[in-house]
Motif scaffolding. Structure first.
Motif, PDB file in Angstrom:
ATOM      1  N   GLU A  16      -7.960  14.909  13.854  1.00  0.00           N
ATOM      2  CA  GLU A  16      -9.218  14.403  13.287  1.00  0.00           C
ATOM      3  C   GLU A  16      -9.011  13.060  12.575  1.00  0.00           C
ATOM      4  OE1 GLU A  16     -12.578  15.463  13.370  1.00  0.00           O
ATOM      5  OE2 GLU A  16     -11.629  16.396  15.081  1.00  0.00           O
ATOM      6  N   ILE A  17      -7.898  12.955  11.862  1.00  0.00           N
ATOM      7  CA  ILE A  17      -7.590  11.694  11.169  1.00  0.00           C
ATOM      8  C   ILE A  17      -7.416  10.585  12.208  1.00  0.00           C
ATOM      9  CG2 ILE A  17      -5.778  10.493   9.841  1.00  0.00           C
ATOM     10  CD1 ILE A  17      -5.493  13.183   8.233  1.00  0.00           C
ATOM     11  N   ASP A  18      -6.759  10.914  13.281  1.00  0.00           N
ATOM     12  CA  ASP A  18      -6.554   9.935  14.350  1.00  0.00           C
ATOM     13  C   ASP A  18      -7.875   9.505  14.981  1.00  0.00           C
ATOM     14  OD1 ASP A  18      -4.206   8.762  14.988  1.00  0.00           O
ATOM     15  OD2 ASP A  18      -4.132   9.703  16.978  1.00  0.00           O
ATOM     16  N   ARG A  19      -8.743  10.493  15.234  1.00  0.00           N
ATOM     17  CA  ARG A  19     -10.056  10.188  15.835  1.00  0.00           C
ATOM     18  C   ARG A  19     -10.865   9.287  14.887  1.00  0.00           C
ATOM     19  NH1 ARG A  19     -14.961  11.940  15.201  1.00  0.00           N
ATOM     20  NH2 ARG A  19     -14.461  13.638  13.778  1.00  0.00           N
ATOM     21  N   TYR A  32       5.954   4.183   0.014  1.00  0.00           N
ATOM     22  CA  TYR A  32       7.124   5.038   0.241  1.00  0.00           C
ATOM     23  C   TYR A  32       7.175   6.268  -0.664  1.00  0.00           C
ATOM     24  CZ  TYR A  32       9.106   1.136   2.922  1.00  0.00           C
ATOM     25  OH  TYR A  32       9.333   0.157   3.847  1.00  0.00           O
ATOM     26  N   TYR A  33       6.368   6.313  -1.715  1.00  0.00           N
ATOM     27  CA  TYR A  33       6.372   7.474  -2.600  1.00  0.00           C
ATOM     28  C   TYR A  33       5.368   8.545  -2.152  1.00  0.00           C
ATOM     29  CZ  TYR A  33       8.830   4.499  -6.091  1.00  0.00           C
ATOM     30  OH  TYR A  33       9.704   3.677  -6.766  1.00  0.00           O
ATOM     31  N   GLN A  34       4.746   8.337  -1.009  1.00  0.00           N
ATOM     32  CA  GLN A  34       3.782   9.325  -0.536  1.00  0.00           C
ATOM     33  C   GLN A  34       4.491  10.491   0.157  1.00  0.00           C
ATOM     34  OE1 GLN A  34      -0.170   8.996  -0.611  1.00  0.00           O
ATOM     35  NE2 GLN A  34       1.062   8.534  -2.413  1.00  0.00           N
ATOM     36  N   LYS A  35       3.779  11.608   0.244  1.00  0.00           N
ATOM     37  CA  LYS A  35       4.331  12.776   0.936  1.00  0.00           C
ATOM     38  C   LYS A  35       4.720  12.393   2.361  1.00  0.00           C
ATOM     39  CE  LYS A  35       1.720  16.337  -1.489  1.00  0.00           C
ATOM     40  NZ  LYS A  35       0.557  15.851  -2.226  1.00  0.00           N
ATOM     41  N   PRO A  36       5.800  12.995   2.906  1.00  0.00           N
ATOM     42  CA  PRO A  36       6.252  12.646   4.257  1.00  0.00           C
ATOM     43  C   PRO A  36       5.151  12.683   5.309  1.00  0.00           C
ATOM     44  CG  PRO A  36       7.866  14.053   3.209  1.00  0.00           C
ATOM     45  CD  PRO A  36       6.709  13.947   2.249  1.00  0.00           C
ATOM     46  N   GLU A  37       4.261  13.684   5.258  1.00  0.00           N
ATOM     47  CA  GLU A  37       3.225  13.788   6.305  1.00  0.00           C
ATOM     48  C   GLU A  37       2.277  12.588   6.269  1.00  0.00           C
ATOM     49  OE1 GLU A  37       3.854  16.012   3.932  1.00  0.00           O
ATOM     50  OE2 GLU A  37       2.036  16.968   3.133  1.00  0.00           O
ATOM     51  N   LEU A  38       2.074  12.015   5.088  1.00  0.00           N
ATOM     52  CA  LEU A  38       1.209  10.826   4.995  1.00  0.00           C
ATOM     53  C   LEU A  38       1.966   9.588   5.472  1.00  0.00           C
ATOM     54  CD1 LEU A  38      -0.609  11.562   1.608  1.00  0.00           C
ATOM     55  CD2 LEU A  38      -1.533  11.789   3.914  1.00  0.00           C
ATOM     56  N   GLN A  39       3.237   9.470   5.085  1.00  0.00           N
ATOM     57  CA  GLN A  39       4.041   8.335   5.580  1.00  0.00           C
ATOM     58  C   GLN A  39       4.083   8.362   7.109  1.00  0.00           C
ATOM     59  OE1 GLN A  39       7.862   7.437   3.757  1.00  0.00           O
ATOM     60  NE2 GLN A  39       7.385   8.692   1.983  1.00  0.00           N
ATOM     61  N   ALA A  42       0.812   7.141   8.834  1.00  0.00           N
ATOM     62  CA  ALA A  42       0.290   5.818   8.441  1.00  0.00           C
ATOM     63  C   ALA A  42       0.556   4.784   9.535  1.00  0.00           C
ATOM     64  CB  ALA A  42       0.960   5.376   7.143  1.00  0.00           C
ATOM     65  N   ASP A  43      -0.295   3.763   9.579  1.00  0.00           N
ATOM     66  CA  ASP A  43      -0.061   2.640  10.501  1.00  0.00           C
ATOM     67  C   ASP A  43       1.032   1.738   9.951  1.00  0.00           C
ATOM     68  OD1 ASP A  43      -2.296   2.985  12.482  1.00  0.00           O
ATOM     69  OD2 ASP A  43      -3.413   3.006  10.606  1.00  0.00           O
ATOM     70  N   PHE A  44       1.179   1.746   8.629  1.00  0.00           N
ATOM     71  CA  PHE A  44       2.144   0.848   7.997  1.00  0.00           C
ATOM     72  C   PHE A  44       2.606   1.484   6.690  1.00  0.00           C
ATOM     73  CE2 PHE A  44       3.259  -2.702   5.210  1.00  0.00           C
ATOM     74  CZ  PHE A  44       4.057  -3.480   6.037  1.00  0.00           C
ATOM     75  N   VAL A  45       3.931   1.524   6.485  1.00  0.00           N
ATOM     76  CA  VAL A  45       4.504   2.039   5.232  1.00  0.00           C
ATOM     77  C   VAL A  45       5.279   0.893   4.593  1.00  0.00           C
ATOM     78  CG1 VAL A  45       5.840   3.921   4.180  1.00  0.00           C
ATOM     79  CG2 VAL A  45       4.894   4.215   6.475  1.00  0.00           C
ATOM     80  N   ALA A 327       9.228  -1.908   5.389  1.00  0.00           N
ATOM     81  CA  ALA A 327       7.960  -2.198   6.040  1.00  0.00           C
ATOM     82  C   ALA A 327       7.884  -1.601   7.440  1.00  0.00           C
ATOM     83  CB  ALA A 327       7.755  -3.696   6.121  1.00  0.00           C
ATOM     84  N   ILE A 328       7.573  -0.326   7.471  1.00  0.00           N
ATOM     85  CA  ILE A 328       7.597   0.373   8.743  1.00  0.00           C
ATOM     86  C   ILE A 328       6.220   0.378   9.397  1.00  0.00           C
ATOM     87  CG2 ILE A 328       7.973   2.660   9.760  1.00  0.00           C
ATOM     88  CD1 ILE A 328      10.140   2.702   7.280  1.00  0.00           C
ATOM     89  N   ASP A 329       6.132  -0.256  10.544  1.00  0.00           N
ATOM     90  CA  ASP A 329       4.876  -0.300  11.285  1.00  0.00           C
ATOM     91  C   ASP A 329       4.754   0.958  12.129  1.00  0.00           C
ATOM     92  OD1 ASP A 329       2.869  -2.360  11.261  1.00  0.00           O
ATOM     93  OD2 ASP A 329       4.549  -3.755  11.505  1.00  0.00           O
ATOM     94  N   GLY A 330       3.582   1.570  12.105  1.00  0.00           N
ATOM     95  CA  GLY A 330       3.347   2.714  12.983  1.00  0.00           C
ATOM     96  C   GLY A 330       3.122   2.220  14.407  1.00  0.00           C
ATOM     97  N   ASP A 331       2.662   3.129  15.246  1.00  0.00           N
ATOM     98  CA  ASP A 331       2.495   2.757  16.661  1.00  0.00           C
ATOM     99  C   ASP A 331       1.427   1.686  16.834  1.00  0.00           C
ATOM    100  OD1 ASP A 331       2.869   6.192  17.616  1.00  0.00           O
ATOM    101  OD2 ASP A 331       4.346   4.599  17.269  1.00  0.00           O
TER     102      ASP A 331
END
Ligand code: 13P
Ligand code: SF4
Length: 331
Positions: A16-19, A32-39, A42-45, A327-331
């Protein structure tokens, strides 16, 4: 506050978040201090500076900010035409709380010959009262561009300010704020841990108090600590900052061991940021669906705050403590 009971039963939150992210042309930014599932979704960390730059540059219509309120406000200040949503509006910061704007204004007025160099962990009002904002990855570069004879007020983090004073032989006047998370590390327990792992270096965030910094082999922003984690010689690292950052280290470097520096009882959760921890998948879904809680800032205040942030972006230049892990870019 969000209403979590409004989540339909049986939905797949990640799908749903993706949609919603596509439907709304939204970008999800996470610290970077966010919960792993949110990191992970994310599109960018990134660290505070990288996230500010990303917010200023994105062509998305909506920024969903997985971080704390001052970060989401920074995104809105730099991208006023965008909708900025924060999963939980109660995600504050002890440093921001330590520095009420009216008291900061009075302090400035008592020191008219000082400029205000201010840590980004503060309210929009305090940014508007400041000359230049810094983050932990840009503070050193920016301070070195300010002449030595220029008097400076540094707030709200007295530990970061004290670290800069010691490192660069400055005597900035320090606002007495602290981060409750970094303040909670125990020197006694850290020394015990070091004795158990004599080969392991210690990487510490400059929000740590001096009795922790004194035992550190490197001191730097979250992104600088991530770079160090990749490059340090050895296989075990003691990490003195908010422990959720270790998620990125463990993902990228499974062959190494990362140990969080301990709090007072040697084994507490006191180093998890309680404000960052308020965000979760449910609230991210709801804020993308409902487009609230939304950051709104009165225009003249926003424009005043933008000046000190623009100055930071200009003076920080290409400075980022980032490396291969930063600075990790998501897909
Ligand atoms: P950086 O990610 O910029 O090092 O800042 C850490 C922090 O204080 C977040 O609240
Ligand atoms: Fe504020 Fe400290 Fe939490 Fe960062 S870790 S948001 S400085 S309380």
């Amino acid at each position: 506050m969000t209403n979590q009971t409004a989540i339909p039963a049986g939905i797949d939150l990640r799908e749903e978040i993706d949609r919603l992210r596509k439907e709304r042309n939204a970008v999800i930014l996470a610290h970077y201090y966010q919960k792993p599932e949110l990191q992970d979704l994310a599109d960018f960390v990134g660290d505070s500076l990288e996230l500010s730059r990303k917010a200023a540059d994105t062509d998305a219509d909506v920024i969903a900010f997985c971080g704390v309120k001052f970060m989401a406000e920074t995104a809105k200040i730099l991208s006023p035409e965008k909708i900025v949503v924060l999963p939980d509006m109660d995600a504050g910061c002890s440093l921001e709380d330590s520095c009420p704007p009216e008291k900061f204004k009075a302090f400035r007025e008592r020191h008219p010959d000082h400029i205000a160099l201010t840590y980004i962990n503060c309210s929009t009002e305090v940014k508007a009262l400041s000359d230049v904002i810094v983050t932990s990855s840009s503070a050193e570069t920016i301070l070195q561009q300010i002449p030595k004879d220029q008097k400076i007020i540094f707030g709200p983090d007295r530990h970061l300010g004290g670290y800069l004073n010691r490192k660069f032989d400055r005597d900035m006047l320090l606002w007495p704020g602290v981060c409750i998370v970094h303040e909670a590390f125990s020197e006694t327990e850290l020394l015990k841990l070091k004795a158990e792992h004599p080969e392991a270096p210690v990487a510490a965030h400059p929000e740590c108090p001096p009795h922790i910094i004194d035992h550190a082999d490197m001191v730097g922003s979250t992104s600088a600590i991530l770079t160090y984690a990749k490059n340090f010689p050895g296989d075990t690292l003691i990490v003195a900052t908010e422990p959720h950052i270790m998620h990125q280290m463990e993902k990228a470097l499974p062959e190494k061991t990362f140990i969080g520096a301990p709090g007072a009882d040697g084994n507490c959760n006191c180093n998890i940021c309680p404000y960052m921890a308020l965000n979760n998948l449910e609230k991210l879904y709801l804020c993308l669906r409902d487009m609230e809680p939304r950051i709104e800032i009165e225009e003249s205040l926003r424009a005043d705050a933008q000046k000190s942030l623009d100055k930071m972006l200009e003076m920080a230049g290409g400075t980022v403590g980032k490396g291969d892990l930063g600075a990790i870019d998501g897909d």
